[in-house]
Design a protein around this motif. Structure first.
Motif, PDB file in Angstrom:
ATOM      1  N   HIS A  34       0.807  -1.220   0.000  1.00 52.68           N
ATOM      2  CA  HIS A  34       0.000   0.000   0.000  1.00 52.68           C
ATOM      3  C   HIS A  34       0.842   1.271   0.000  1.00 52.68           C
ATOM      4  O   HIS A  34       0.373   2.327   0.391  1.00 52.68           O
ATOM      5  CB  HIS A  34      -0.956   0.027   1.191  1.00 52.68           C
ATOM      6  CG  HIS A  34      -1.884  -1.132   1.215  1.00 52.68           C
ATOM      7  ND1 HIS A  34      -2.706  -1.440   0.162  1.00 52.68           N
ATOM      8  CD2 HIS A  34      -2.127  -2.065   2.153  1.00 52.68           C
ATOM      9  CE1 HIS A  34      -3.418  -2.518   0.464  1.00 52.68           C
ATOM     10  NE2 HIS A  34      -3.088  -2.913   1.646  1.00 52.68           N
ATOM     11  N   SER A 101     -13.235   1.654   9.335  1.00 51.11           N
ATOM     12  CA  SER A 101     -11.943   2.042   8.751  1.00 51.11           C
ATOM     13  C   SER A 101     -11.895   1.852   7.242  1.00 51.11           C
ATOM     14  O   SER A 101     -10.802   1.848   6.670  1.00 51.11           O
ATOM     15  CB  SER A 101     -10.816   1.236   9.401  1.00 51.11           C
ATOM     16  OG  SER A 101     -11.019  -0.159   9.196  1.00 51.11           O
ATOM     17  N   SER A 104     -10.078   4.707   5.393  1.00 50.73           N
ATOM     18  CA  SER A 104      -8.631   4.653   5.612  1.00 50.73           C
ATOM     19  C   SER A 104      -7.995   3.558   4.768  1.00 50.73           C
ATOM     20  O   SER A 104      -6.852   3.694   4.301  1.00 50.73           O
ATOM     21  CB  SER A 104      -8.328   4.419   7.093  1.00 50.73           C
ATOM     22  OG  SER A 104      -8.820   5.477   7.881  1.00 50.73           O
ATOM     23  N   ASP A 105      -8.727   2.478   4.556  1.00 49.69           N
ATOM     24  CA  ASP A 105      -8.224   1.382   3.743  1.00 49.69           C
ATOM     25  C   ASP A 105      -8.102   1.797   2.279  1.00 49.69           C
ATOM     26  O   ASP A 105      -7.121   1.463   1.601  1.00 49.69           O
ATOM     27  CB  ASP A 105      -9.165   0.187   3.888  1.00 49.69           C
ATOM     28  CG  ASP A 105      -8.650  -1.050   3.175  1.00 49.69           C
ATOM     29  OD1 ASP A 105      -7.470  -1.065   2.786  1.00 49.69           O
ATOM     30  OD2 ASP A 105      -9.427  -2.003   3.001  1.00 49.69           O
ATOM     31  N   LYS A 107      -8.081   4.992   1.089  1.00 45.77           N
ATOM     32  CA  LYS A 107      -7.532   6.332   0.874  1.00 45.77           C
ATOM     33  C   LYS A 107      -6.286   6.341  -0.008  1.00 45.77           C
ATOM     34  O   LYS A 107      -6.097   7.296  -0.789  1.00 45.77           O
ATOM     35  CB  LYS A 107      -7.255   6.993   2.230  1.00 45.77           C
ATOM     36  CG  LYS A 107      -6.847   8.441   2.113  1.00 45.77           C
ATOM     37  CD  LYS A 107      -6.976   9.152   3.445  1.00 45.77           C
ATOM     38  CE  LYS A 107      -6.080   8.565   4.501  1.00 45.77           C
ATOM     39  NZ  LYS A 107      -6.090   9.356   5.753  1.00 45.77           N
ATOM     40  N   TYR A 186     -18.710   7.048   4.771  1.00 43.19           N
ATOM     41  CA  TYR A 186     -17.628   7.049   3.785  1.00 43.19           C
ATOM     42  C   TYR A 186     -17.705   8.299   2.908  1.00 43.19           C
ATOM     43  O   TYR A 186     -16.678   8.936   2.638  1.00 43.19           O
ATOM     44  CB  TYR A 186     -17.707   5.793   2.916  1.00 43.19           C
ATOM     45  CG  TYR A 186     -16.571   5.689   1.924  1.00 43.19           C
ATOM     46  CD1 TYR A 186     -15.438   4.964   2.222  1.00 43.19           C
ATOM     47  CD2 TYR A 186     -16.632   6.350   0.695  1.00 43.19           C
ATOM     48  CE1 TYR A 186     -14.379   4.886   1.334  1.00 43.19           C
ATOM     49  CE2 TYR A 186     -15.576   6.279  -0.198  1.00 43.19           C
ATOM     50  CZ  TYR A 186     -14.461   5.550   0.123  1.00 43.19           C
ATOM     51  OH  TYR A 186     -13.414   5.484  -0.760  1.00 43.19           O
ATOM     52  N   GLN A 189     -16.296  11.437   4.520  1.00 42.87           N
ATOM     53  CA  GLN A 189     -14.834  11.473   4.511  1.00 42.87           C
ATOM     54  C   GLN A 189     -14.297  11.654   3.093  1.00 42.87           C
ATOM     55  O   GLN A 189     -13.272  12.316   2.888  1.00 42.87           O
ATOM     56  CB  GLN A 189     -14.293  10.174   5.117  1.00 42.87           C
ATOM     57  CG  GLN A 189     -14.692   9.976   6.568  1.00 42.87           C
ATOM     58  CD  GLN A 189     -14.275   8.609   7.093  1.00 42.87           C
ATOM     59  OE1 GLN A 189     -13.201   8.429   7.632  1.00 42.87           O
ATOM     60  NE2 GLN A 189     -15.144   7.633   6.918  1.00 42.87           N
ATOM     61  N   LYS A 193     -11.995  14.736   1.948  1.00 44.14           N
ATOM     62  CA  LYS A 193     -10.672  14.495   1.357  1.00 44.14           C
ATOM     63  C   LYS A 193     -10.488  15.317   0.090  1.00 44.14           C
ATOM     64  O   LYS A 193      -9.398  15.846  -0.172  1.00 44.14           O
ATOM     65  CB  LYS A 193     -10.528  12.995   1.050  1.00 44.14           C
ATOM     66  CG  LYS A 193      -9.327  12.606   0.221  1.00 44.14           C
ATOM     67  CD  LYS A 193      -8.038  12.714   0.997  1.00 44.14           C
ATOM     68  CE  LYS A 193      -6.873  12.167   0.188  1.00 44.14           C
ATOM     69  NZ  LYS A 193      -5.577  12.317   0.899  1.00 44.14           N
ATOM     70  N   GLU A 216     -17.984   6.889  15.797  1.00 43.37           N
ATOM     71  CA  GLU A 216     -17.209   7.102  14.572  1.00 43.37           C
ATOM     72  C   GLU A 216     -17.783   8.241  13.734  1.00 43.37           C
ATOM     73  O   GLU A 216     -17.032   9.009  13.119  1.00 43.37           O
ATOM     74  CB  GLU A 216     -17.170   5.815  13.744  1.00 43.37           C
ATOM     75  CG  GLU A 216     -16.326   4.707  14.337  1.00 43.37           C
ATOM     76  CD  GLU A 216     -17.059   3.925  15.418  1.00 43.37           C
ATOM     77  OE1 GLU A 216     -16.430   3.065  16.062  1.00 43.37           O
ATOM     78  OE2 GLU A 216     -18.257   4.194  15.627  1.00 43.37           O
ATOM     79  N   ARG A 223     -13.768  16.172  12.351  1.00 43.66           N
ATOM     80  CA  ARG A 223     -12.720  16.429  11.362  1.00 43.66           C
ATOM     81  C   ARG A 223     -13.243  17.293  10.217  1.00 43.66           C
ATOM     82  O   ARG A 223     -12.553  18.206   9.746  1.00 43.66           O
ATOM     83  CB  ARG A 223     -12.178  15.108  10.808  1.00 43.66           C
ATOM     84  CG  ARG A 223     -11.203  14.406  11.718  1.00 43.66           C
ATOM     85  CD  ARG A 223     -10.452  13.324  10.976  1.00 43.66           C
ATOM     86  NE  ARG A 223     -11.369  12.322  10.434  1.00 43.66           N
ATOM     87  CZ  ARG A 223     -11.793  11.264  11.102  1.00 43.66           C
ATOM     88  NH1 ARG A 223     -11.403  11.072  12.351  1.00 43.66           N
ATOM     89  NH2 ARG A 223     -12.606  10.394  10.535  1.00 43.66           N
TER      90      ARG A 223
END
Length: 362
Positions: A34, A101, A104-105, A107, A186, A189, A193, A216, A223
């Motif tokens: 990754h 997550s 994050s996986d 991203k 998702y 986020q 991003k 979560e 954020r």
């Protein structure tokens, strides 16, 4: 691996080759899973080489059907319809299981703008279908066989309605069993991003309407609001998340950072003290060398114009690094005597870069 060569030796050899070559380091150096180097390297493969990789990972999935790595790694080199079908099969299971997550996986894939756009289209399609019908859209299929394809029975199960009403939490007050919650989580986020804070706030609000007590979602909202410039709202969301699990040190730390950023210094200090020993609690944080706390507190005092208090916190951080440098002498004789040479070399390298640490630089 070459015969008689360990993985570490091959990695070092690849690093040496990349440093000595005059070409791009991304195409000659070895990579870790990754990593950006890996993705750039795999994107240079020809169609024939990519087909061989697809077949390899298809066989690995058949041999190890429960391995997520065999399904995740191909997303780095698949393109076009193959990528859409593979990522569709991969994320559906994660969303049904409520894996927080997932973003994050995935991203690392956002270095490719085409894949980021494909993910946005895919998840927006999920959200629309779950809102309108309460069930998943039909699975996507590619023209070639890929390693992320699950069995036919698994795909049929995914096409069935999820059994959870979109507008309710199916008897669970948290609503975390609703797949739409995780799709919206998702998307919030994802938009954040890509810089679309307005869309991110709307997706976060909709998700919180379905699951208002899910930690979560509240942390993600904090954020998003921070990136949107609403520091007070971000602090309120982080503190609300902390209040739902008073035994969680991580959410407590996130709330403290958000409160410091919002200028609520006293509230941040009181929140941090919840996980300190009784007695002289502020000195307890100094004794434990909580540098993240001291840096954030110093930043908050500096923003408030309290230069003396800010300087005191920054000086405490500098004192910690002076202690690190002085304490290394206790380990020289110990490491030689105990023959812990690998740890000793790591210590020496760390001390060489000690004053390049982010906390010290700040």
């Amino acid at each position: 691996l070459s015969e008689g060569q360990t993985w570490q030796q091959q990695q070092q050899q690849g690093a040496n080759n990349s440093s000595s070559s005059n070409g791009s380091s991304s195409s000659s150096s070895l990579w870790s899973p990754h990593s950006g180097k890996k993705r750039r390297l795999l994107q240079q493969y020809s169609d024939d080489e990519r087909s061989k990789l697809i077949e390899l990972y298809r066989q690995l999935v058949e041999a190890y059907p429960k391995s997520l790595a065999c399904k995740r790694i191909p997303l780095d080199f698949l393109v076009g319809d193959d990528f859409l079908a593979a990522v569709d099969a991969y994320v559906r299971r994660q969303l049904l299981r409520g894996v927080p997550s997932l973003f994050s996986d995935l991203k690392p894939l956002y270095v490719d703008t085409a894949k980021a756009a494909a993910l946005e289209q895919l998840f927006e399609g999920y959200a629309t279908a779950l809102r309108d019908t309460g069930s998943w859209p039909a699975p996507l299929h590619s023209g070639s066989s890929n390693s992320n394809s699950s069995s036919d029975s698994s795909q049929q199960r995914q096409q069935q309605p999820n059994g959870v009403a979109v507008g309710s939490s199916n008897g669970d007050s948290s609503g975390e069993d609703n797949p739409l919650v995780w799709v919206l989580h998702y998307l919030a986020q994802h938009y954040d991003k890509l810089g679309g804070q307005a869309k991110a706030v709307r997706a976060s609000n909709e998700a919180l309407c379905l699951a208002p007590t899910l930690i979560e979602l509240l942390l993600a909202r904090a954020r998003v609001l921070k990136h949107a410039g609403d520091l007070v709202g971000a602090a309120a969301a982080a503190d609300t998340a902390r209040s739902y699990d008073l035994a969680d040190r991580y959410t407590n730390s996130i709330a403290v950072k958000a409160l410091f950023a919002a200028g609520q210094i006293e509230a941040a200090e009181q929140t941090a003290m919840l996980f300190t020993r009784d007695g002289d609690q502020l000195n307890n944080l100094y004794d434990m060398q909580h540098m993240w706390y001291e840096v954030r507190c110093g930043d908050a005092h500096l923003a408030a114009g309290q230069l003396g208090k800010a300087l005191k916190k920054y000086a405490a951080v500098a004192k910690h690094f002076a202690d690190f440098q002085e304490d290394q002498f206790d380990f020289h004789s110990y490491c030689i005597r105990k023959m812990t040479l690998r740890a000793y070399v790591g210590l020496l390298r760390m001390e060489d870069r000690l004053h390049h640490h982010p906390f010290y630089m700040r």
